[in-house]
Design a protein around this motif. Structure first.
Motif, PDB file in Angstrom:
ATOM      1  N   PRO A 264       5.213  -6.646  -9.874  1.00 53.62           N
ATOM      2  CA  PRO A 264       4.802  -5.403  -9.217  1.00 53.62           C
ATOM      3  C   PRO A 264       4.655  -5.602  -7.714  1.00 53.62           C
ATOM      4  N   LYS A 265       4.746  -4.514  -6.980  1.00 48.14           N
ATOM      5  CA  LYS A 265       4.612  -4.567  -5.528  1.00 48.14           C
ATOM      6  C   LYS A 265       3.131  -4.720  -5.157  1.00 48.14           C
ATOM      7  N   PRO A 266       2.842  -5.339  -4.020  1.00 53.80           N
ATOM      8  CA  PRO A 266       1.431  -5.471  -3.606  1.00 53.80           C
ATOM      9  C   PRO A 266       0.753  -4.135  -3.346  1.00 53.80           C
ATOM     10  N   THR A 267       1.548  -3.096  -3.041  1.00 54.77           N
ATOM     11  CA  THR A 267       0.944  -1.797  -2.751  1.00 54.77           C
ATOM     12  C   THR A 267       0.286  -1.160  -3.974  1.00 54.77           C
ATOM     13  N   THR A 268       0.589  -1.666  -5.170  1.00 52.17           N
ATOM     14  CA  THR A 268      -0.043  -1.092  -6.361  1.00 52.17           C
ATOM     15  C   THR A 268      -1.543  -1.362  -6.409  1.00 52.17           C
ATOM     16  N   ALA A 269      -2.032  -2.276  -5.570  1.00 50.40           N
ATOM     17  CA  ALA A 269      -3.465  -2.556  -5.522  1.00 50.40           C
ATOM     18  C   ALA A 269      -4.178  -1.769  -4.440  1.00 50.40           C
ATOM     19  N   LEU A 270      -3.457  -0.940  -3.689  1.00 46.24           N
ATOM     20  CA  LEU A 270      -4.037  -0.202  -2.575  1.00 46.24           C
ATOM     21  C   LEU A 270      -4.136   1.281  -2.914  1.00 46.24           C
ATOM     22  N   THR A 271      -5.207   1.923  -2.461  1.00 46.76           N
ATOM     23  CA  THR A 271      -5.345   3.363  -2.586  1.00 46.76           C
ATOM     24  C   THR A 271      -4.746   4.045  -1.352  1.00 46.76           C
ATOM     25  N   LEU A 272      -4.493   5.324  -1.479  1.00 47.68           N
ATOM     26  CA  LEU A 272      -3.911   6.060  -0.356  1.00 47.68           C
ATOM     27  C   LEU A 272      -4.875   6.154   0.821  1.00 47.68           C
ATOM     28  N   ALA A 273      -6.170   6.098   0.549  1.00 45.99           N
ATOM     29  CA  ALA A 273      -7.149   6.181   1.627  1.00 45.99           C
ATOM     30  C   ALA A 273      -7.247   4.882   2.412  1.00 45.99           C
ATOM     31  N   GLU A 274      -6.641   3.794   1.910  1.00 51.11           N
ATOM     32  CA  GLU A 274      -6.764   2.483   2.559  1.00 51.11           C
ATOM     33  C   GLU A 274      -5.552   2.113   3.405  1.00 51.11           C
ATOM     34  N   ILE A 275      -4.627   3.038   3.620  1.00 52.82           N
ATOM     35  CA  ILE A 275      -3.435   2.707   4.385  1.00 52.82           C
ATOM     36  C   ILE A 275      -3.332   3.621   5.598  1.00 52.82           C
ATOM     37  N   GLN A 276      -2.684   3.093   6.634  1.00 55.35           N
ATOM     38  CA  GLN A 276      -2.378   3.843   7.843  1.00 55.35           C
ATOM     39  C   GLN A 276      -0.896   3.683   8.159  1.00 55.35           C
TER      40      GLN A 276
ATOM     41  N   SER B 200       0.423  -5.717   6.732  1.00 59.28           N
ATOM     42  CA  SER B 200       1.392  -4.633   6.883  1.00 59.28           C
ATOM     43  C   SER B 200       2.503  -4.780   5.850  1.00 59.28           C
ATOM     44  N   TYR B 201       3.020  -3.622   5.388  1.00 57.46           N
ATOM     45  CA  TYR B 201       4.078  -3.596   4.390  1.00 57.46           C
ATOM     46  C   TYR B 201       5.104  -2.542   4.784  1.00 57.46           C
ATOM     47  N   VAL B 202       6.370  -2.793   4.441  1.00 56.48           N
ATOM     48  CA  VAL B 202       7.446  -1.821   4.611  1.00 56.48           C
ATOM     49  C   VAL B 202       7.670  -1.144   3.267  1.00 56.48           C
ATOM     50  N   ILE B 203       7.600   0.178   3.257  1.00 56.31           N
ATOM     51  CA  ILE B 203       7.686   0.927   2.003  1.00 56.31           C
ATOM     52  C   ILE B 203       8.808   1.949   2.087  1.00 56.31           C
ATOM     53  N   TYR B 204       9.313   2.342   0.911  1.00 55.11           N
ATOM     54  CA  TYR B 204      10.372   3.331   0.780  1.00 55.11           C
ATOM     55  C   TYR B 204       9.924   4.409  -0.209  1.00 55.11           C
ATOM     56  N   PRO B 205      10.596   5.548  -0.251  1.00 58.22           N
ATOM     57  CA  PRO B 205      10.242   6.576  -1.247  1.00 58.22           C
ATOM     58  C   PRO B 205      10.288   6.010  -2.662  1.00 58.22           C
ATOM     59  N   GLY B 206       9.312   6.382  -3.450  1.00 62.22           N
ATOM     60  CA  GLY B 206       9.173   5.860  -4.801  1.00 62.22           C
ATOM     61  C   GLY B 206       8.183   4.720  -4.914  1.00 62.22           C
ATOM     62  N   GLU B 207       7.608   4.281  -3.784  1.00 59.87           N
ATOM     63  CA  GLU B 207       6.648   3.173  -3.798  1.00 59.87           C
ATOM     64  C   GLU B 207       5.378   3.608  -4.530  1.00 59.87           C
TER      65      GLU B 207
ATOM     66  N   PHE C 139       1.401   3.311  -5.626  1.00 60.99           N
ATOM     67  CA  PHE C 139       0.084   2.914  -5.146  1.00 60.99           C
ATOM     68  C   PHE C 139      -0.909   3.024  -6.303  1.00 60.99           C
ATOM     69  N   TYR C 140      -2.152   2.617  -6.042  1.00 60.23           N
ATOM     70  CA  TYR C 140      -3.147   2.616  -7.121  1.00 60.23           C
ATOM     71  C   TYR C 140      -3.429   4.030  -7.611  1.00 60.23           C
ATOM     72  N   ASP C 141      -3.441   5.015  -6.718  1.00 58.95           N
ATOM     73  CA  ASP C 141      -3.778   6.382  -7.105  1.00 58.95           C
ATOM     74  C   ASP C 141      -2.713   7.378  -6.670  1.00 58.95           C
ATOM     75  N   GLY C 142      -1.470   6.943  -6.593  1.00 52.16           N
ATOM     76  CA  GLY C 142      -0.428   7.889  -6.216  1.00 52.16           C
ATOM     77  C   GLY C 142       0.912   7.221  -6.019  1.00 52.16           C
ATOM     78  N   MET C 143       1.856   7.990  -5.452  1.00 50.03           N
ATOM     79  CA  MET C 143       3.208   7.501  -5.233  1.00 50.03           C
ATOM     80  C   MET C 143       3.763   8.156  -3.972  1.00 50.03           C
ATOM     81  N   LEU C 144       4.559   7.380  -3.211  1.00 52.94           N
ATOM     82  CA  LEU C 144       5.229   7.909  -2.028  1.00 52.94           C
ATOM     83  C   LEU C 144       6.432   8.733  -2.473  1.00 52.94           C
ATOM     84  N   VAL C 145       6.437  10.008  -2.084  1.00 54.02           N
ATOM     85  CA  VAL C 145       7.502  10.916  -2.519  1.00 54.02           C
ATOM     86  C   VAL C 145       8.610  11.008  -1.480  1.00 54.02           C
TER      87      VAL C 145
END
Length: 248
Positions: free
Chosen positions: A89-101, A124-131, A133-139
Motif C-alpha cells: 500500500p502507499k504511505p498516503t493510506t495512513a494520512l487523513t485529508l486534514a493532515e496534508i497541504q 512530502s509525497y507525489v500523488i496522482y488521481p486515484g490516490e 487516503f485514510y478517510d478519502g480518495m483523490l479524484v
C-alpha cells in the motif's frame, strides 16, 4: 288429555332445570388445581410504576486513531503484502485529508501530479488521481486545487460521502523569511566547513612539501659523502703503489 300433557311437560322442564342447576353448583364448588400467586401484596399501598425514558444515543463522527497507530498499521500491512508478494500500500493510506497541504502542482506525461506535505511527519509525497487516503480518495487534480472524495464514518454505522477541495498553498512571508534564514545559516555553515577543510588541506600540503625537502637534502649529503670515499680509495692505492715499486 291436553292438561295432562302440559303438566308432564312442565314437570320435565323443572327436572331438567334442577339437574342443570345442580351440575353448575357442583362445577363451581370444584377446587382449581392451577394457582397463580398475586403479583403484589394485596395489603400494601398501591404505587404506580414509573416509566423511564429511553436514553437517546448521541450520533457523532468516528475519530481516527493517532498518527503513530496508523503508521504502525501501515507498516504491518506493508510487511504482510511483501510476504505474500503483493503490491504494498502507499504511505498516503495512513494520512487523513486534514493532515496534508498542497505545496505544488505540475504536469507530467501521465497528466497532472501534485506534491503534498504530511504536516505531522514533515514528509512530502507525489500523488496522482486515484490516490487513497485514510478517510478519502483523490479524484482530480486541477491547475490550482485538488478535488477529494471524503468519507466520514459515524458511531451508528452509516458513512457520509462528500466532495472536498484543497487549494494550492499560498506563499507565506514569515515562512519564506524563515526558510531563507535557514538557507543562509546552512550556507554560512557550509562555507565555514569549506574554509576549515581548505586550511587543513594547505597544512597537509605544507607538511608534505617539508618532508620532500628533507628527503632531498639527505640524499644529496649521502651522495657527497659517497663520492669522496669512492674517489679517495683509488688515490690511496696510487700513493701506496710507487713506494712498493721503489723498494723492488
Amino acid at each position: 288429555m291436553r292438561k295432562g300433557n302440559t303438566k308432564g311437560t312442565l314437570k320435565g322442564l323443572l327436572a331438567a332445570a334442577l339437574v342443570a342447576a345442580a351440575a353448575a353448583g357442583a362445577h363451581a364448588q370444584t377446587a382449581s388445581t392451577s394457582y397463580h400467586g398475586a403479583q403484589r401484596d394485596p395489603f400494601a399501598k398501591f404505587k404506580p410504576t414509573l416509566k423511564r425514558k429511553a436514553e437517546k444515543k448521541v450520533v457523532a463522527p468516528v475519530t481516527p486513531p493517532p498518527i503513530q497507530a496508523r503508521i504502525d498499521q501501515y507498516k504491518a500491512l506493508k510487511a504482510r503484502a511483501m510476504s505474500l508478494q503483493q503490491p504494498a500500500p502507499k504511505p498516503t493510506t495512513a494520512l487523513t485529508l486534514a493532515e496534508i497541504q498542497v505545496i505544488g502542482i505540475t504536469r507530467t506525461p501521465r497528466g497532472y501530479a501534485a506534491m503534498v506535505e504530511a504536516t505531522p511527519i514533515q514528509l512530502s509525497y507525489v500523488i496522482y488521481p486515484g490516490e487513497q487516503f485514510y478517510d478519502g480518495m483523490l479524484v482530480a487534480i486541477e491547475e490550482t486545487r485538488l478535488v477529494f472524495r471524503r468519507q466520514t464514518k459515524w458511531t451508528d454505522g452509516h458513512t457520509d460521502v462528500a466532495v472536498e477541495t484543497k487549494a494550492l498553498r499560498q506563499p507565506n512571508a514569515v515562512e519564506d523569511s524563515l526558510g531563507a534564514q535557514r538557507t543562509t545559516q546552512a550556507a554560512s555553515a557550509g562555507d565555514k566547513k569549506n574554509d576549515q577543510l581548505n586550511a587543513l588541506v594547505e597544512i597537509l600540503k605544507a607538511i608534505a612539501a617539508g618532508s620532500q625537502q628533507q628527503g632531498g637534502t639527505g640524499t644529496g649529503i649521502g651522495v657527497g659523502n659517497a663520492s669522496p670515499q669512492q674517489g679517495g680509495q683509488p688515490a690511496a692505492a696510487e700513493e701506496q703503489t710507487p713506494p712498493a715499486r721503489g723498494k723492488q
